[in-house]
Design a protein around this motif. Structure first.
Motif, PDB file in Angstrom:
ATOM      1  N   MET A 213       0.847  -1.341   0.041  1.00 23.11           N
ATOM      2  CA  MET A 213      -0.171   0.049   0.101  1.00 23.11           C
ATOM      3  C   MET A 213       0.851   1.264  -0.026  1.00 23.11           C
ATOM      4  N   LYS A 214       2.087   1.222   0.781  1.00 24.90           N
ATOM      5  CA  LYS A 214       2.592   2.356   0.975  1.00 24.90           C
ATOM      6  C   LYS A 214       3.470   2.663  -0.417  1.00 24.90           C
ATOM      7  N   ILE A 215       4.080   1.600  -1.186  1.00 22.24           N
ATOM      8  CA  ILE A 215       4.581   1.742  -2.394  1.00 22.24           C
ATOM      9  C   ILE A 215       3.620   2.515  -3.456  1.00 22.24           C
ATOM     10  N   ALA A 216       2.456   1.830  -3.398  1.00 19.31           N
ATOM     11  CA  ALA A 216       1.599   2.493  -4.414  1.00 19.31           C
ATOM     12  C   ALA A 216       1.161   3.835  -4.133  1.00 19.31           C
ATOM     13  N   THR A 217       0.858   3.919  -2.884  1.00 20.37           N
ATOM     14  CA  THR A 217       0.349   5.184  -2.520  1.00 20.37           C
ATOM     15  C   THR A 217       1.292   6.506  -2.634  1.00 20.37           C
ATOM     16  N   GLU A 218       2.441   6.178  -2.161  1.00 20.04           N
ATOM     17  CA  GLU A 218       3.454   7.219  -2.320  1.00 20.04           C
ATOM     18  C   GLU A 218       3.733   7.647  -4.115  1.00 20.04           C
ATOM     19  N   ALA A 219       3.503   6.547  -4.700  1.00 26.64           N
ATOM     20  CA  ALA A 219       3.621   6.630  -6.321  1.00 26.64           C
ATOM     21  C   ALA A 219       2.488   7.741  -6.567  1.00 26.64           C
ATOM     22  N   ALA A 220       1.228   7.120  -6.137  1.00 28.15           N
ATOM     23  CA  ALA A 220       0.104   7.918  -6.692  1.00 28.15           C
ATOM     24  C   ALA A 220       0.399   9.524  -6.228  1.00 28.15           C
ATOM     25  N   ALA A 221       0.793   9.805  -4.981  1.00 30.32           N
ATOM     26  CA  ALA A 221       0.958  11.010  -4.558  1.00 30.32           C
ATOM     27  C   ALA A 221       2.048  11.736  -5.395  1.00 30.32           C
ATOM     28  N   ARG A 222       3.114  11.158  -5.901  1.00 27.93           N
ATOM     29  CA  ARG A 222       4.149  11.720  -6.722  1.00 27.93           C
ATOM     30  C   ARG A 222       3.534  12.073  -8.120  1.00 27.93           C
ATOM     31  N   TRP A 223       2.493  11.412  -8.483  1.00 28.35           N
ATOM     32  CA  TRP A 223       1.936  11.709  -9.787  1.00 28.35           C
ATOM     33  C   TRP A 223       1.368  12.701 -10.083  1.00 28.35           C
ATOM     34  N   GLY A 224       1.011  13.516  -9.225  1.00 29.75           N
ATOM     35  CA  GLY A 224       0.720  15.013  -9.349  1.00 29.75           C
ATOM     36  C   GLY A 224       1.823  15.888  -9.785  1.00 29.75           C
ATOM     37  N   ARG A 225       2.820  15.833  -9.128  1.00 31.10           N
ATOM     38  CA  ARG A 225       4.183  16.617  -9.282  1.00 31.10           C
ATOM     39  C   ARG A 225       4.682  16.246 -10.633  1.00 31.10           C
ATOM     40  N   ARG A 226       4.508  15.016 -11.111  1.00 28.23           N
ATOM     41  CA  ARG A 226       5.060  14.753 -12.322  1.00 28.23           C
ATOM     42  C   ARG A 226       3.823  15.539 -13.529  1.00 28.23           C
ATOM     43  N   TYR A 227       2.861  15.869 -13.148  1.00 21.86           N
ATOM     44  CA  TYR A 227       1.841  16.766 -14.195  1.00 21.86           C
ATOM     45  C   TYR A 227       2.457  18.133 -13.850  1.00 21.86           C
ATOM     46  N   ALA A 228       2.765  18.387 -12.754  1.00 21.32           N
ATOM     47  CA  ALA A 228       3.335  19.825 -12.754  1.00 21.32           C
ATOM     48  C   ALA A 228       4.393  20.247 -13.478  1.00 21.32           C
ATOM     49  N   GLU A 252       0.046  24.674  -9.950  1.00 23.71           N
ATOM     50  CA  GLU A 252       0.100  24.913  -8.466  1.00 23.71           C
ATOM     51  C   GLU A 252      -0.795  23.795  -7.939  1.00 23.71           C
ATOM     52  N   VAL A 253      -1.955  23.481  -8.516  1.00 24.78           N
ATOM     53  CA  VAL A 253      -2.715  22.676  -8.240  1.00 24.78           C
ATOM     54  C   VAL A 253      -2.261  21.047  -8.317  1.00 24.78           C
ATOM     55  N   CYS A 254      -1.562  20.969  -9.572  1.00 26.01           N
ATOM     56  CA  CYS A 254      -0.748  19.512  -9.194  1.00 26.01           C
ATOM     57  C   CYS A 254       0.138  19.449  -8.549  1.00 26.01           C
ATOM     58  N   ARG A 255       0.722  20.658  -7.965  1.00 17.50           N
ATOM     59  CA  ARG A 255       1.990  20.415  -6.954  1.00 17.50           C
ATOM     60  C   ARG A 255       1.338  20.270  -5.542  1.00 17.50           C
ATOM     61  N   GLN A 256      -0.123  20.552  -5.379  1.00 12.87           N
ATOM     62  CA  GLN A 256      -0.637  20.311  -4.077  1.00 12.87           C
ATOM     63  C   GLN A 256      -1.132  19.004  -4.007  1.00 12.87           C
ATOM     64  N   VAL A 257      -1.902  18.642  -5.094  1.00 11.96           N
ATOM     65  CA  VAL A 257      -2.768  17.311  -4.915  1.00 11.96           C
ATOM     66  C   VAL A 257      -2.176  16.130  -6.197  1.00 11.96           C
ATOM     67  N   PRO A 258      -2.447  15.139  -5.632  1.00 12.50           N
ATOM     68  CA  PRO A 258      -2.980  14.513  -4.515  1.00 12.50           C
ATOM     69  C   PRO A 258      -2.250  14.278  -3.373  1.00 12.50           C
ATOM     70  N   ALA A 259      -0.926  14.790  -3.297  1.00 11.98           N
ATOM     71  CA  ALA A 259      -0.012  14.401  -2.222  1.00 11.98           C
ATOM     72  C   ALA A 259      -0.730  15.306  -1.177  1.00 11.98           C
TER      73      ALA A 259
END
Lengths: 797, 306
Positions: A213-228, A252-259
Motif C-alpha cells: 500500500m505504501k509503495i503504491a500510495t507514495e507513487a500516486a502522491a508523486r503523480w501530481g508533481r509529475r503533471y506539474a 500549483e494545483v498539481c503540486r498540491q494534490v493528490p499528495a
C-alpha cells in the motif's frame, strides 16, 4: 448560460473510445490505438520481481507505470489526467487476459488497425510472458463437468475481468491528502512490526500488504508533481498570457494534490480525476466511481464562492472540465462487448442528491451546477444518478426535469425508499445505508466502503433462453447445456412448463455462481489492489487487501430478459393450456423455425391475443413477479467466496441488444437477432401500449425489496418536460417514489429516435403524442404528421 | 332515479391515462361516444357517432387477405396489396375484425358498465394524489349519455376522486343538473359567440350552449376552452367576447387551444371525408399577437402550445 466554448471544443474533440455502435456519432474519431505502455512497464516490473509477494509486485508495477508513463495535456484543458500515452490510446491488461485480444487483432480488421506491425509483435511478446499467469481462461481448470457451457458468452462462460466497483473514501483522502494516508500506513506498519502477539503468518501478510500500500500510495502522491513538471515544460511553448496564467494555476494545483489535501474546488476536482484515473484505468479496468459529487464537492464550491476565490461561471467551467475528462476514459474490450457494453468506454457514474447519515437532505449548489452542466454539455459520460427521498427539495425535481428535457437521457432517478431498506436488509447499518451512492451498474454501494460490488464474472442469466432450454430438455442447438428437464410431450399443464423453467433457472444461476466464485479466487490470488485498498475504509488498520474480505455482499448476477420470459410464459399459458389455440409442440416448432413461413401465424397470434407485461394486466405481471422471485431465491441460495449471498442485477447496459443479436427466437414472439428488453423490468419494446401509468403499475407489482434490482426505462416526448408541466412531472416522480419504484430512467426522445420509430413502428407502439383533448400513438400518425413532430423535436433541442 | 352502476351501460372509445391537458394534474380522461355538434375541425371524428364503428388503418395492412376471405358480404377487397373497405356493403358483423391479425381492422367504441369503468379509472389514483389530478369525462359529448355519465361521476366521487366534465355545452339543462353534484370542474367549450357563425361551423345553434354556461355560473368551477380556428374565431373582437363571457360566468381559466391536425389521419380510417384541407394553419404570429393582447390577464387567459 450555456457551456463554455473551450469545453465544447474539448468535448467534440474527445476521442470516444468506442469501437462499435456509438452513442453519438458527432464525437467519434477514427484512429484508436492500443497503447502498450502500461502493459510494457508492468511486464518489465513483473519480470524483475519474480519471487516477491504478489501484492508487492502489483504495487511496484503500478508505481513504475505512474512514475514513467507518458503525460500530456490537451489544448485548453483545465483538469489534467492521462492513462495512456496518447488521447487515442486504449490500455491493455495482459495480467487479466490475452487470448481474445490476440485473436481479435489477428482476425478482426477493426482491432488489427489499432496496432502497427511492430506493436503487434510487441503485444505478442508481452503475451508470451503472461500466458502461464494471465487469469482469464484459468477458470477452465476448475469448472466441474457439464457446467462449462456457454451460449455465445451470455448464459454463462464468458466471465469478465472487469466491472469491479468500489468507491474510494473521497471525503477522507481529500482532507488528508495521500501523504496523510501514507502516514497512517506508516503508523500501522510500525504497530504490526512490533506486535509479536499476532500469529506469525497473519503478521507477515499484513506487513507485505502495508508495504505494498505504501509503495503504491507514495507513487500516486508523486503523480501530481509529475503533471506539474509536464505543465511547466508545456508552458514554455505557450504565448497567450491568459493561458499562461491558467497553466500556472494548474501547476500549483498539481503540486498540491493528490499528495496534499485539497484546499479549494479546483484542487478537489483535480484530486478526484487523478484518483479516478488510477483506480479505474491504470491499476485495473474498473467501471464505476460512485462518488457523491455534490456531497464531496459542494463544501469546496461554497467555500470558494464565499471567499470570492471563484465565481459561479468559473466553477461551472471546472465542473465541465471534469465531465469532459470522464468522457475520455476507455479500454480495449472483447469483440462481444463492443456490441453489448458500448464498445471501449469506461463508464463512470456521478451521484447527486440524497441524504446524510441522519436522513437530512444534502442538496447544495453543486447539485444544481452538476445537473446544469450535464444538460448543456451533453457528454456521454459521466452517467448521472439522482437520489430522491421525502425531503428532496422541489427545486431539485425541476432541475432533474430540465436536464432530462435536453434529451441527454440523464439523469437516472433513484428512490431512497427502496434503496435504503434494501441495503439495511443486506446487513448495512441504517446510518451508512443512508449514505449510499450509485455505481456504474446502477446499483447502490456505500462510498469508501469495501463493497466489492462486482458482476458475477460469468456473463448473464438470460431468462428467455432458460425457457427455450426448458422446452428442449436443456438443449441448445442440439447440445445439452442446461438441466435435463422432461420432454415437451410429457408436459400436460402450465405448471409442468413452469417447473422445467425453474429447473433451468436454478441450474443456470448455480453455474454462474460456480464460475464466478472460481474467478473471485483467482482475482484474490493474482490481482491484489494495494492502492485501492489504501483509499477504502477498513484495510489499512487490519493490514489486508480489499480482496481479503468484503463489507457488504453485493456480488451480483446480471439478469435480463425477464419480461421476454414473462410474455413467453403467458403466451404458453393462455394460447396452449387455456384456449387450446395451438399445441405446445406447434409452439416449440414455430420458435425453432424462427416464426417463419407457416409459423408466422403463431407470432401474430402471440402479438394479438397474448397478454404483455407493462399494461397493468395481472395475468402476465404476476408471472413476471414470480420469475423475479425465483431468480432472487436462486441468488440467495448461492453465496460468494466471502459467504454472502448473490444479488441480482438487471441494469444490463446495452447487453440485451448484443445478446439478442446472437440468440435465437423466443416464446414471446421475439425473432432471432432481435434485442431483449432493456433494464431489468422494462416492458418489451413497444409492448406497453396502455400509457406510462399502466407501465408503472405493472412494475410496482414486482416489488423491488422482494426481488432485487429494477431498472425501468420510460420514453417521453419532449413536450412532457415543458416548464408548464413541471408540477405534473414532479408529482409523477413523487408518485413513483411512493409506489416503491426502484429506479427510473427518463428518455426524452430525440429526433433520431422518432425517425427510427417512423421506419420501425413495431418497436415503438408505446410512444404517445398528447395535446388537449386528443391523443394518439406516434406510429399511427401519417407520415406528414410524423415528420412534423420530428421537425419540432429537432427544434426543441 | 338511482341506477345500478353495473347496469348503467355506456359507449366509450378511449381511456387515456396520464392526461396532462384536460384539467389540473395527472388525469385519466375517458372519452364517450356521441356528439350533437358537427364541428368541421373535429380531431376526434370517431367520437361523433354514438355507435360502435369499424376503423381501417391502411398503413398497417400487410395484404394477407384474411379479412377479404372472412367477409360474408364481399365488402372488403385487396387493391395494390392493401385492403379496401366498402362501407356501403358492410352490415357490421365484425368478422373481419377477428380475422385481421395486423391491427389494421379494428372497432372503435366499447360498451361498458359504469362500475367497471370506475374500477379502471381509479387505478391511477396514486398519480392524482401527488398532482391534484383526477378523472376527466370527455367525448364526444358526455351528456349525450347522461345517466351513464352521472353513474360514473358519482362512483368516482364516492371514492374521493376529483372529477372534471369536458362538455360542448350542447345538452338539455336537465342533463347538467343530473351530473353537477358529482362534478368538481367543468371544461366548457365556447366555439363562437355569434349564433350564425356557430351554426355555420358546428351545425348547431349556440343559444342553448350559452344559456347553459350562464346557468352554471357560481355552481361549479369552470374553465372555458375555445378551439382557435384561423379565419373563424381568431379575430380580436371574437376572442375579446369569449374572454369577457368567461369572466362574466366567473370561469377560473379561459383557454385557447390552437387548431391542430393530429386527428386528420382518422378521417380516412373511418371512411369520412377529410375536412382539413379547408383550414389554414395557426400562425406563430397570430399566437404571439393573442398572447400579447391578453398579457395583462396572464394566468386567466391561457394559450395552449400549437
Amino acid at each position: 448560460m450555456s457551456c463554455t466554448a473551450r469545453n465544447k471544443v474539448l468535448r467534440d474533440e474527445t476521442c470516444i473510445k468506442s469501437l462499435g455502435r456509438v452513442a453519438d456519432k458527432r464525437t467519434v474519431r477514427e484512429g484508436l490505438t492500443i497503447c502498450l505502455e502500461r502493459a510494457r512497464i508492468m511486464t518489465d516490473v513483473f519480470r524483475k520481481t519474480e519471487g516477491e509477494p504478489m501484492c508487492i509486485r502489483r504495487a511496484k508495477a503500478l508505481a513504475a507505470v505512474l512514475d514513467t508513463m507518458t503525460l500530456f495535456t490537451r489544448p485548453g484543458e483545465l483538469i489534467v489526467g492521462c492513462y495512456a500515452s496518447s488521447d487515442k490510446g486504449l490500455p491493455t491488461y495482459p495480467e487479466l487476459y490475452w487470448r481474445w485480444l490476440e485473436k481479435a487483432v489477428t482476425k478482426l480488421p477493426d482491432y488489427a488497425a489499432m496496432l502497427d506491425e511492430e506493436g503487434r509483435k510487441e503485444l505478442f511478446e508481452i503475451h508470451e510472458y503472461w500466458k502461464p499467469f494471465s487469469i482469464h481462461g484459468r477458470e477452465r481448470d476448475y469448472i466441474p463437468p457439464g457446467r462449462a457451457w456457454r451460449i455465445g458468452d451470455f448464459i454463462t462462460g464468458g466471465w469478465m475481468w472487469q466491472w469491479e466497483i468500489s468507491t474510494p473514501n473521497y471525503e477522507k483522502i481529500l482532507s488528508v491528502g495521500l501523504d496523510g494516508i501514507v502516514s497512517e500506513i506508516d503508523r500501522i506498519l510500525e504497530r504490526f512490526l512490533s506486535d509479536v502477539s499476532l500469529p506469525t503468518e497473519r503478521r507477515m501478510r499484513a506487513l507485505d500488504e502495508l508495504r505494498a500500500m505504501k509503495i503504491a500510495t507514495e507513487a500516486a502522491a508523486r503523480w501530481g508533481r509529475r503533471y506539474a513538471s509536464m505543465l511547466q515544460e508545456h508552458k514554455k511553448s505557450v504565448t497567450d498570457p491568459e493561458r499562461v496564467r491558467e497553466l500556472e494555476r494548474m501547476i500549483e494545483v498539481c503540486r498540491q494534490v493528490p499528495a496534499g489535501p485539497a484546499r479549494n474546488l479546483h484542487e478537489a476536482l483535480q484530486f478526484f480525476i487523478f484518483i479516478t484515473f488510477i483506480v479505474n484505468y491504470i491499476d485495473q479496468p474498473q467501471v464505476g466511481n460512485g462518488i457523491r459529487f455534490d456531497k464531496v464537492m459542494g463544501p469546496f464550491l461554497e467555500k470558494d464562492l464565499q471567499d470570492g476565490a471563484l465565481d459561479r461561471a468559473r466553477a461551472k467551467e471546472l465542473v465541465e472540465a471534469v465531465w469532459v475528462k470522464m468522457q475520455e476514459g476507455g479500454y480495449v474490450q472483447p469483440p462481444q462487448w463492443v456490441n453489448n457494453g458500448g464498445g471501449g468506454l469506461g463508464f463512470q457514474t456521478i451521484t447527486l442528491g440524497g441524504t446524510d447519515e441522519l436522513g437530512n437532505d444534502i442538496t447544495n449548489e453543486m447539485t444544481y451546477l452538476a445537473l446544469e452542466v450535464t444538460g448543456e454539455l451533453q457528454t456521454i459520460a459521466p452517467q448521472i444518478a439522482v437520489r430522491i427521498h421525502d425531503g428532496t427539495p422541489a427545486g431539485l425535481y425541476r432541475a432533474i426535469l430540465k436536464c432530462a428535457r435536453t434529451g441527454c437521457a440523464q439523469p437516472a432517478v433513484f428512490n431512497d425508499k427502496v434503496n435504503v431498506p434494501r441495503l439495511v436488509e443486506l446487513g448495512c447499518p441504517l446510518e451508512e445505508a443512508r449514505l449510499y451512492s450509485i455505481n456504474n451498474c446502477m446499483q447502490p454501494v456505500i462510498p469508501g466502503k469495501n463493497c466489492h460490488y462486482r458482476a458475477g464474472h460469468s456473463g448473464g442469466l438470460v431468462l428467455p433462453m432458460c425457457l427455450n432450454l426448458a422446452l428442449d430438455e436443456g438443449r441448445f442447438n442440439g447440445k445439452v447445456v442446461g438441466a435435463p428437464t422432461p420432454p415437451v410431450s410429457s408436459m400436460r399443464s402450465f405448471e409442468d412448463v413452469w417447473r422445467a423453467f425453474s429447473a433451468q433457472v436454478e441450474f443456470a444461476a448455480e453455474t454462474l455462481g460456480i464460475i464466478s466464485n472460481i474467478a473471485d479466487v483467482l482475482m484474490k490470488e493474482y490481482i491484489p489492489r494495494p492502492f485501492l485498498s489504501a483509499v477504502l475504509d477498513g484495510n489499512i488498520e487490519h493490514g489486508r487487501d480489499m480482496r481479503d474480505w468484503e463489507y457488504l455482499g453485493l456480488r451480483h448476477h446480471l439478469v435480463f430478459g425477464c419480461n421476454n420470459a414473462a410474455d413467453g410464459l403467458a403466451a404458453i399459458k393462455k394460447l396452449v393450456f387455456e384456449e387450446g389455440k395451438l399445441t405446445l409442440e406447434e409452439f416449440v416448432e414455430a420458435v425453432r423455425n424462427n416464426y417463419e413461413g407457416k409459423h408466422e401465424r403463431v407470432r401474430l397470434m402471440i402479438e394479438r391475443d397474448a397478454p404483455k407485461f407493462g399494461n397493468d394486466d395481472d395475468y402476465v405481471d404476476l408471472i413476471s413477479r414470480d420469475i423475479m422471485r425465483l431468480v432472487r431465491a436462486q441468488c440467495d441460495r448461492w453465496t460468494d467466496i466471502y459467504g454472502k449471498p448473490y444479488i441480482l442485477d438487471g441494469t444490463t447496459a446495452s447487453a440485451p441488444i448484443g445478446a439478442g443479436m446472437i440468440l435465437p427466437a423466443t416464446f414471446d414472439g421475439r425473432k432471432a437477432g432481435e434485442p431483449f428488453h432493456d433494464g431489468s423490468i422494462s416492458p418489451v419494446q413497444g409492448r406497453d401500449t396502455s400509457g406510462p401509468t399502466a407501465t408503472i403499475r405493472s412494475v410496482a407489482k414486482v416489488k423491488p425489496l422482494e426481488t432485487g434490482n429494477f431498472l425501468l426505462n420510460q420514453k417521453f416526448m419532449p413536450a412532457f418536460f415543458d416548464p408548464e408541466h413541471y408540477d405534473v412531472m414532479e408529482g409523477y416522480l413523487k408518485t413513483l417514489k411512493d409506489l416503491g419504484i426502484h429506479h427510473v430512467q427518463f428518455n426524452c426522445v430525440d429526433a433520431r429516435t422518432l425517425i427510427d420509430a417512423r421506419e420501425n413502428p413495431e418497436k415503438y407502439r408505446d410512444l404517445i403524442v398528447r395535446v388537449a383533448g386528443y391523443s394518439a400513438y406516434f406510429i399511427d400518425l401519417d407520415r406528414a404528421m410524423q415528420d412534423e413532430i420530428i421537425r419540432r423535436t429537432e427544434q426543441a433541442f | 332515479m338511482d341506477m345500478n352502476p353495473r347496469e348503467a351501460k355506456g359507449t366509450i372509445f378511449n381511456i387515456q391515462h396520464f392526461s396532462i391537458h384536460d384539467g389540473p394534474g395527472i388525469r385519466t380522461t375517458v372519452f364517450l361516444k356521441g356528439c350533437p355538434l358537427r364541428c368541421a375541425w373535429c380531431s376526434n371524428p370517431e367520437s361523433i357517432s354514438s355507435a360502435v364503428q369499424i376503423r381501417v388503418t391502411p398503413h398497417r395492412c400487410e395484404g394477407c387477405g384474411r379479412c377479404v376471405a372472412a367477409c360474408p358480404r364481399g365488402a372488403l377487397s385487396l387493391v395494390g396489396g392493401r385492403v379496401r373497405f366498402d362501407r356501403r356493403g358492410c352490415d357490421d358483423c365484425l368478422v373481419c375484425v377477428d380475422a385481421c391479425v395486423n391491427g389494421c381492422i379494428s372497432t372503435v367504441g366499447t360498451v361498458i358498465d359504469a362500475q367497471s369503468l370506475v374500477e379502471r379509472l381509479v387505478k391511477d389514483r396514486p398519480f392524482y394524489e401527488h398532482t391534484g389530478g383526477g378523472v376527466t369525462v370527455s367525448g364526444g359529448e358526455p351528456l349525450s349519455q347522461p345517466a351513464f355519465t352521472r353513474c360514473v361521476l358519482e362512483g368516482l366521487h364516492r371514492l374521493g376522486i376529483e372529477t372534471a366534465l369536458d362538455t360542448s355545452g350542447c345538452s338539455p339543462w336537465e342533463a347538467f343538473e343530473e351530473v353537477l353534484p358529482h362534478v368538481d370542474l367543468v371544461l366548457f367549450d365556447i366555439k363562437h359567440p355569434d349564433p350564425a357563425r356557430h351554426v355555420e361551423a358546428t351545425h348547431a345553434d349556440n343559444a342553448l350552449i350559452l344559456e347553459n354556461l350562464r346557468r352554471l355560473a357560481g355552481q361549479v368551477a369552470i374553465w372555458t376552452r375555445t378551439p382557435l380556428v384561423p379565419g373563424y374565431n381568431d379575430g380580436p373582437e371574437v376572442t375579446d367576447e369569449i374572454v369577457s363571457m368567461a369572466r362574466e360566468v366567473g370561469a377560473k381559466r379561459c383557454w385557447f387551444l390552437p387548431l391542430h391536425r393530429w386527428g386528420e389521419h382518422k378521417y380516412e380510417c373511418l371512411g369520412m371525408p377529410n375536412p382539413y384541407p379547408a383550414f389554414e394553419d395557426v400562425s406563430p404570429e397570430m399566437l404571439e399577437a393573442l398572447r400579447r393582447r391578453y398579457l395583462h390577464m396572464d394566468g386567466f387567459v391561457l394559450i395552449e402550445k400549437s
